[in-house]
Structure formats: structure tokens, C-alpha cells
Design an enzyme around this catalytic site. Structure first.
Site, PDB file in Angstrom:
ATOM      1  N   GLY A  86      15.337  29.588 -17.237  1.00  0.00           N
ATOM      2  CA  GLY A  86      16.613  28.948 -17.727  1.00  0.00           C
ATOM      3  C   GLY A  86      17.245  30.261 -18.091  1.00  0.00           C
ATOM      4  O   GLY A  86      18.702  29.923 -18.050  1.00  0.00           O
ATOM      5  N   THR A  87      16.668  31.260 -18.193  1.00  0.00           N
ATOM      6  CA  THR A  87      17.480  32.596 -18.874  1.00  0.00           C
ATOM      7  C   THR A  87      18.562  32.833 -17.616  1.00  0.00           C
ATOM      8  O   THR A  87      19.628  33.165 -17.632  1.00  0.00           O
ATOM      9  CB  THR A  87      16.790  33.697 -19.224  1.00  0.00           C
ATOM     10  OG1 THR A  87      16.396  33.425 -20.341  1.00  0.00           O
ATOM     11  CG2 THR A  87      17.493  34.884 -19.484  1.00  0.00           C
ATOM     12  N   ASN A 116      16.878  24.626 -29.910  1.00  0.00           N
ATOM     13  CA  ASN A 116      15.642  24.797 -29.632  1.00  0.00           C
ATOM     14  C   ASN A 116      14.717  24.809 -30.866  1.00  0.00           C
ATOM     15  O   ASN A 116      13.522  24.338 -30.833  1.00  0.00           O
ATOM     16  CB  ASN A 116      15.024  25.951 -28.794  1.00  0.00           C
ATOM     17  CG  ASN A 116      15.853  27.069 -29.257  1.00  0.00           C
ATOM     18  OD1 ASN A 116      16.942  27.103 -29.696  1.00  0.00           O
ATOM     19  ND2 ASN A 116      15.315  28.341 -29.273  1.00  0.00           N
ATOM     20  N   GLN A 176      16.517  22.454 -23.496  1.00  0.00           N
ATOM     21  CA  GLN A 176      15.619  21.721 -24.340  1.00  0.00           C
ATOM     22  C   GLN A 176      15.857  20.228 -24.100  1.00  0.00           C
ATOM     23  O   GLN A 176      15.234  19.402 -24.730  1.00  0.00           O
ATOM     24  CB  GLN A 176      15.793  21.816 -25.715  1.00  0.00           C
ATOM     25  CG  GLN A 176      15.611  23.305 -26.271  1.00  0.00           C
ATOM     26  CD  GLN A 176      13.861  23.856 -25.992  1.00  0.00           C
ATOM     27  OE1 GLN A 176      13.199  22.670 -26.103  1.00  0.00           O
ATOM     28  NE2 GLN A 176      13.444  24.908 -26.099  1.00  0.00           N
ATOM     29  N   SER A 193      15.307  24.469 -17.335  1.00  0.00           N
ATOM     30  CA  SER A 193      14.021  25.414 -17.092  1.00  0.00           C
ATOM     31  C   SER A 193      12.874  24.516 -16.860  1.00  0.00           C
ATOM     32  O   SER A 193      12.467  23.471 -17.530  1.00  0.00           O
ATOM     33  CB  SER A 193      14.177  26.310 -18.168  1.00  0.00           C
ATOM     34  OG  SER A 193      12.632  26.873 -18.225  1.00  0.00           O
ATOM     35  N   GLY A 194      11.862  24.820 -15.537  1.00  0.00           N
ATOM     36  CA  GLY A 194      10.988  24.037 -15.521  1.00  0.00           C
ATOM     37  C   GLY A 194       9.938  24.015 -16.345  1.00  0.00           C
ATOM     38  O   GLY A 194       9.325  22.950 -16.708  1.00  0.00           O
ATOM     39  N   HIS A 195       9.530  24.937 -17.094  1.00  0.00           N
ATOM     40  CA  HIS A 195       8.484  25.105 -17.854  1.00  0.00           C
ATOM     41  C   HIS A 195       8.484  24.266 -19.244  1.00  0.00           C
ATOM     42  O   HIS A 195       7.605  24.148 -20.051  1.00  0.00           O
ATOM     43  CB  HIS A 195       7.849  26.578 -18.240  1.00  0.00           C
ATOM     44  CG  HIS A 195       8.644  27.363 -19.025  1.00  0.00           C
ATOM     45  ND1 HIS A 195       8.147  27.684 -20.482  1.00  0.00           N
ATOM     46  CD2 HIS A 195       9.884  27.974 -19.041  1.00  0.00           C
ATOM     47  CE1 HIS A 195       9.110  28.311 -20.902  1.00  0.00           C
ATOM     48  NE2 HIS A 195      10.017  28.573 -20.115  1.00  0.00           N
ATOM     49  N   THR A 202      14.611  34.747  -1.502  1.00  0.00           N
ATOM     50  CA  THR A 202      13.579  33.990  -0.634  1.00  0.00           C
ATOM     51  C   THR A 202      13.206  32.687  -1.782  1.00  0.00           C
ATOM     52  O   THR A 202      13.018  33.063  -2.982  1.00  0.00           O
ATOM     53  CB  THR A 202      12.581  34.347   0.022  1.00  0.00           C
ATOM     54  OG1 THR A 202      13.056  35.443   0.921  1.00  0.00           O
ATOM     55  CG2 THR A 202      11.829  33.320   0.683  1.00  0.00           C
ATOM     56  N   CYS A 261       7.975  37.404 -39.915  1.00  0.00           N
ATOM     57  CA  CYS A 261       6.844  38.139 -39.665  1.00  0.00           C
ATOM     58  C   CYS A 261       6.224  37.473 -38.431  1.00  0.00           C
ATOM     59  O   CYS A 261       5.199  38.127 -37.888  1.00  0.00           O
ATOM     60  CB  CYS A 261       5.886  37.602 -40.895  1.00  0.00           C
ATOM     61  SG  CYS A 261       6.290  38.597 -42.282  1.00  0.00           S
TER      62      CYS A 261
END
Lengths: 297, 401
Positions: free
Chosen positions: B72-73, B151, B179, B199-201, B237, B324
Site C-alpha cells: 500500500g505504501t 485506519n 482499509q 494493499s494485499g495483507h 519482475t 507508549c
């Protein structure tokens, strides 16, 4: 996920001494030290029950708003404090809190610093020293995002032997917001490094002075010991400190503990602890008695 | 952690077994280069083409409009690069304060290179003000780059209206739909979107594969320059197993779009029960203009990382916008943009569901969460009467927002 030690997780899941201290008996005093900021995301209230006759911490409890390492550091702090006299407690460093937990991730070291600061605040409260008189509040504001002064940054650099601005951010958050003060932090690091170098040079200079008049005698009377200490301070240490605008005065001697008053430029110097150890203590051990311990009052 | 209750699907998703099965032969048996002239390469090329069709079908696009990327980036970066290089005389970009770093950090970099960037604000429910967008637009605006849905909060932006405004000023319109793909129906054919990233994941394909939609006729300059692959729009490729996986994932996502209501109901039950049974909790984001799988809840007076680690003890995976968890010292830029009080901001947890989330899993979360919140609140000084200094800080900070 952070790489926390088992002990951090143990103290996070099963914190010791949580809560406030409700009651005390005659001759005991309850004091609280509060530090932190809601904007920063962590805050700590440390409660101490102090036996006034013995100046001993009989109980220590905490209330913490923060992450796992903040909770674990608070728990560790209370465990380290219970049973300690105030003098020893005041010497507790953030590094000891982190070490007690088997270490903290570098980015989380500020949690241990918060513990140390809450302890300082509690001891100040007990001694009736107004918090605004604390050295740090008199320093120049360096990080406006997190309200950190140069005095505090210097102390953390010296106590933890920090050498990079990123480490300072991990320990006190300074520079972790907009980042515009990172250059100033670099300047403070350079200043502390220079002061440390000067201390080493001072110690080297002191050691280089040959004084045949002082040979170490293992068995000294108390009067001989005090007299020797006074002599070494007057003739060897003070002249060199005074060259840099500093000074020292003997306050008291209790057994092998030599209590001194730092004066002039030595007061508030970020490397005053190094001056005590590397210059004054080492010289007195060399000239008077190897078992001497020097403390500033 | 195989039996974990995974409610962090906006971070990444489980690879669907059918997806894994589809890509496997292209890792082992069919390893040819799709650019090769021989039959062995031709078979692989056919698989890439099939994946392109599957993705085009999910997006309501033409196959020629799909460019495969690595993530995605890369898709977002390539889109911004393409839009700006195609209009070298324009030096203004409009985006929002709540974008993913894949867009936000590119814009910050471009500012250093002389571009002017307008970062649109959001209101307390994470919504954009279209009047602010309209006011920001000029003839110099080369690009409007906006996420379809956030997101962290799941808030969905009015993409059609934003596109209309962008087009009225002649700007290229890029949408980060990472998203959204697979969660709400898309039909790019009749939209104003010029460039769109997925994005695939995030939709049950593996990591390392993404795609960029480039509307036919959009002037495009490649971000990754190399061979003639992807019709010269992205050299290198092809990641054939990844592409095949993304194609299969897109096909499955389309089939499951009808099941999204079940996810929404699960999400709503989780959210409603938390908000009604655990005191001092608030919803971050708009109650209805939202992705069906996402809820972001602020647990006042305690800190997010402590909640996450406690959930983790029960095998429950979620996410937090607290400082944190990131090590950055600053809490989530998205939640900050909503102007939330710090006591909410630091204790915010995102639960994001998927088609694999079950009723039993939601039951388990609801069973353990109240105890976790109680325990951490008992440790916290925040709501104690004696901790007025903290409450005062909060009042001052809220007043200054």
C-alpha cells in the site's frame, strides 16, 4: 511489542504495594510525592510512611497512571524503599530501579526516572522543602513540549552516562515532541562532557602533586584523621578547585564518612558528583586513609 | 498464539487458506518469468492476467487500469509521485491531518522540496469539513490525496463529494483505500477517483503485494523505473505468487461482501456492551459513518499499552493509539486530530474484526475486559480525589484544544 523482562511483566501483572497509605501511628509521618503529566501519559503518586525517630521508611505504596513499565517501575521503587533510611533512599537512582527489574527498554527508561523524581518529591515534602526551590525548577526550560529544564537534563546525563540526544529523549522525554530542542540537548551533552574532562584533568593534577609529608598511616586517631583531612583539603584540593571558581569546606567527619560543603562554581555543577568522587575522595584516600567516603551535604 | 482472538485486522489479516493454496504452485511449480517468450513463462503471464481481472472486478475497474506494486505504501507513493510529475507547474497539495504515514510523510518531504501542503482538519468525530476543503483549493492545486476510511477510527470520508470538488479545480484525485477494499463495495467506473491504492495483507492476502488503480487517461509517470513490466508503469519482475494471491483474495473479498453485515453486528455488540457496561468509556469517531469492522474506544484514566498487555495475557490481540506502544512519545496523530482529552487519548483501544471473527471470541473479550479495566483503574491515581493536579492538567489541556 516491547521486549520486557519477565520481572517487568511479573511486577506489571502483580504489582507490589499498590494504593495509598491510610493510617499511621504516633511518631510516624505519611508523605506523598507526585510527578508526571497527563499530556505525557504517565503520572505517579508515591506514598511513604516514615518513622520520625529512626528516619526509616516503614511503608511505601504507589498509584500509577501509565504503561506496563511505569507500573512495574513504581512497584520496584516501593520494594526498594521499604526499610531504607531516608539518607540511603535519597541516593537511589533511576538506574537502580531499572536494574531491579532486570532492565527496561531504552525507550522506557523515563519510567524509572519518574520513580526517582517521585521519591525526591516525597523526601522534599517530608523535609518541608518547597518543591519550587528544587534545583531543577531554577533551570532554563529546554524542552517546552514536555517542560524539561537544562538542570534536569544535566542530572540525567551525568547519572546515566548518556552521550546522545536520543538517549536523553528515552530517559526524560526531552526532544521527543517537536524535536526543536535536540540541538540544545546536544549542546548540554557537550557541556557535560567538557566538565567531566575537566574533572579528570583536575584529579590527574591532584594525584600528580607529590607531598611526602603525607604518608598513609593505617592507625590514625580520630583527631589525627580530621586534622589530616582538613590539611589536604586546604593545601591541595581547595587551591585547584578555586582556580575554576569552585570551593570546598569540611563539614563533619563521622567514622570514615567525610561530609563536605561544595561552594562556588561546584554548587549546581552537573559533574559535582564526579568532582567529589574523582577529585576529592580519591585524593583523601590517597593522602589520608583508603577507606574514606566523601559525601556532599 | 495460534488460538489467539485476533481483533487487529486493520493492522494485518490472516491469509485465507484458499489464497495460500492458489499462490503455492507459483512458489514451487510455475516459477517462470511472465516476461519470457516461452510457454513456461506464458503460463505464468496468464495467471497474472487472471489476477488483474479479479482485482479489476473487485474495484469496478478495467484490467488495464490495475498496476501491481509491492504494498500500500508503494501504491500511495507512486500515486503522489505520478500526479505531481505529470503537472510540474502546480505546487500545491491538499491532504488531511489523519492520513496514514504512507501519505503524510511523503507530503512532509515534499514540503521541504518547496511544495505547499494543506492538511485538512477533522472534527471531534473524525469527519472532514468540506467547506475547509473548498476554501483550500486553488488553480495551483495539483493533487487532492485523501484516505477512503481511517485506519484507526474507521471513519469513512465522503469520497464522491471530495472528488467533485477536486475535479472542479482540475486537481488529480488520489484515494488511499487500503482499509476499504473488501469491506465496502467499490465501483470506480463511475467515480471521480483518478488513483487508488490497495494493499494485499489487509484483505487476507500475504504481505508484500499491493495494487494501484490508475484511471484510463490519467497522466502517469512511473515511480519505480526499470523494465517494461506493467505497461511501463512499474518496472521490476512481477511478484507472481503475491499477485496470484491478491487476485484470489480480491475474488473472495467480493464473494464475502454480503457477509459484512454479520461483522458489523458483531462489532456493534462488542462496542455497545463495552460502552454500556464499563463506566467512563467513549467511542472515538463517528457512530455511523464508519467501516463495519472497526471500533475505537477510549477507556478514561488508564493507559492503552497496559490494557493491550493485559488483553494479550488472555490471547486477545488489539491495538492502541497510545504513545507508549509506539515509542514515539506522542500519542496517535489521528486521535490527537480529533481533539480528544488526554485521559481518553492515552487509553484508546482499537478493535478491528474480520470475516473470521466469531460470536464466541467477542463473548470472551467481553468476559475478560471489565476485570482488566477495573484492575488498571484501581492502580491509577487519576480519579482519586487527592489527584486534583492531574484533573486540573486535563482541564487546562482540554481548554487549549
Amino acid at each position: 511489542m516491547w521486549d520486557y523482562t519477565e520481572k517487568v511483566m511479573e511486577h506489571f501483572h502483580h504489582p507490589r504495594n499498590q494504593g495509598a497509605i491510610a493510617e499511621c501511628e504516633t511518631g510516624e509521618k505519611i508523605v506523598t510525592g507526585e510527578v508526571g503529566s497527563i499530556a505525557c501519559g504517565d503520572a505517579l503518586r508515591l506514598h511513604l510512611k516514615i518513622d520520625e525517630a529512626t528516619q526509616t521508611i516503614k511503608d511505601a505504596r504507589f498509584q500509577t497512571f501509565g504503561c506496563a513499565s511505569a507500573i512495574a517501575s513504581s512497584s520496584a521503587l516501593t520494594e526498594l524503599l521499604k526499610g531504607k533510611n531516608l539518607e540511603d533512599a535519597a541516593r537511589l537512582t533511576n538506574r537502580e530501579i531499572a536494574d531491579f527489574l532486570g532492565g527496561l527498554p531504552e525507550e522506557k527508561m523515563h519510567c524509572s526516572v519518574m520513580g526517582q523524581e517521585a521519591l525526591e518529591a516525597a523526601i522534599h515534602t517530608y523535609k518541608g522543602i518547597p518543591l519550587y526551590n528544587h534545583d531543577e525548577d531554577e533551570g532554563n526550560l529546554i524542552c517546552s513540549c514536555f517542560g524539561i529544564t537544562d538542570t534536569k537534563i544535566k542530572r540525567i546525563i551525568v547519572d546515566n552516562n548518556l552521550t546522545e540526544a536520543e538517549q536523553v529523549t528515552n530517559y526524560v522525554k526531552a526532544g521527543g515532541g517537536c524535536g526543536t530542542c535536540l540541538t540544545s540537548i546536544d549542546d548540554i551533552l557537550a557541556e557535560v562532557a567538557l566538565e567531566k574532562q575537566q574533572d579528570i584533568e583536575l584529579a590527574t593534577e591532584l594525584r600528580a602533586i607529590k607531598s611526602p609529608a603525607y604518608t598513609v598511616i593505617p592507625q590514625l586517631t580520630n583527631l589525627q584523621k580530621i586534622s589530616r583531612i582538613q590539611q589536604v583539603l586546604e593545601q591541595e584540593v581547595r587551591p585547584i578547585l578555586m582556580e575554576d571558581g569552585g570551593d570546598v569546606e569540611l563539614f563533619d567527619v563521622e567514622g570514615d564518612t567525610v561530609k563536605v560543603l561544595l561552594k562556588g562554581a561546584c554548587v549546581g555543577c552537573s559533574s559535582s558528583s564526579a568532582t567529589l568522587e574523582i577529585a576529592i575522595q580519591a585524593t583523601l584516600r590517597d593522602r589520608v586513609l583508603p577507606s574514606l567516603v566523601v559525601e556532599a551535604v | 498464539m495460534n488460538d489467539c482472538i485476533y481483533l487487529d485486522n486493520n493492522a494485518t489479516t490472516q491469509v485465507d487458506e484458499e489464497v495460500a493454496a492458489a499462490m503455492m504452485p507459483y512458489l514451487t511449480r510455475y516459477y517462470g518469468n511472465p516476461s519470457s517468450m516461452h510457454t513456461f513463462g506464458g503460463q505464468v503471464k496468464g495467471a497474472v492476467q487472471q489476477a488483474r481481472e479479479q482485482i479489476a472486478a473487485l474495484l469496478g475497474a478495467e484490467t488495464s487500469e490495475i498496476v501491481f506494486t509491492s504494498c500500500g505504501t508503494e501504491s500511495d507513493n507512486a500515486a503522489i509521485w505520478a500526479a505531481l510529475k505529470a503537472q510540474p507547474n502546480k505546487r500545491h497539495i491538499v491532504t488531511t491531518q489523519v492520513e496514514h504515514p504512507a501519505v503524510l510523510n511523503v507530503c512532509k518531504l515534499l514540503e521541504k522540496q518547496g511544495y505547499k501542503v494543506t492538511y485538512l482538519s477533522v472534527n471531534g468525530q473524525g469527519q472532514l469539513d468540506l467547506d475547509e476543503l473548498e476554501a483550500a483549493m486553488t488553480g495551483d492545486t495539483a493533487l487532492v490525496s485523501v484516505m477512503y476510511a481511517n485506519n484507526e477510527t474507521g471513519v469513512v470520508f465522503p469520497i464522491d463529494r471530495i472528488g467533485e470538488i477536486a475535479k472542479a479545480y482540475g486537481a488529480t484525485f488520489h484515494v488511499d483505500a487500503v482499509q476499504v477494499a473488501g469491506k465496502i463495495p467499490l465501483n470506480l467506473k463511475n467515480s471521480t477517483i483518478d488513483l487508488l491504492a490497495i494493499s494485499g495483507h489487509k484483505l487476507h492476502a500475504p504481505k508484500g503485494i499491493g495494487a494501484l488503480y490508475v484511471r484510463r487517461g490519467t497522466r502517469f509517470r512511473p515511480f519505480l523505473v526499470g523494465g517494461h513490466q506493467e505497461r511501463g508503469r512499474r518496472g521490476g519482475t512481477e511478484n507472481v505468487p503475491g499477485i496470484v494471491a491478491l487476485g484470489k483474495a480480491a475474488e473472495l473479498a467480493q464473494q464475502h461482501l454480503g457477509d459484512v453485515d454479520r461483522e458489523r453486528q458483531l462489532r456493534d455488540r462488542l462496542e455497545r456492551t463495552i460502552l454500556t457496561t464499563i463506566p467512563n468509556t467513549v467511542l472515538n469517531g463517528h457512530p455511523s459513518d464508519r467501516l463495519p469492522n472497526t471500533t475505537n474506544i477510549g477507556f478514561k484514566y488508564i493507559e492503552g499499552e497496559a490494557i493491550l498487555l493485559s488483553l494479550n495475557q488472555y490471547g486477545i490481540c488489539a491495538s492502541s493509539g497510545s504513545a507508549c506502544t509506539s515509542g514515539s512519545l506522542e500519542p496517535s496523530h489521528v486521535l490527537r486530530a480529533l481533539g480528544l482529552p488526554y485521559s481518553v487519548l492515552h487509553g484508546s483501544i482499537r478493535f478491528s474484526l474480520s470475516r473470521y471473527t466469531t460470536d464466541t471470541e467477542i463473548d470472551r473479550v467481553l468476559e475478560v475486559l471489565p476485570g482488566i479495566i477495573d484492575r488498571l483503574r484501581a492502580l491509577s491515581p487519576f480519579d482519586s480525589d487527592e489527584a486534583g493536579w492531574l484533573q486540573d492538567q486535563e482541564k487546562v489541556l482540554v481548554a487549549s484544544v
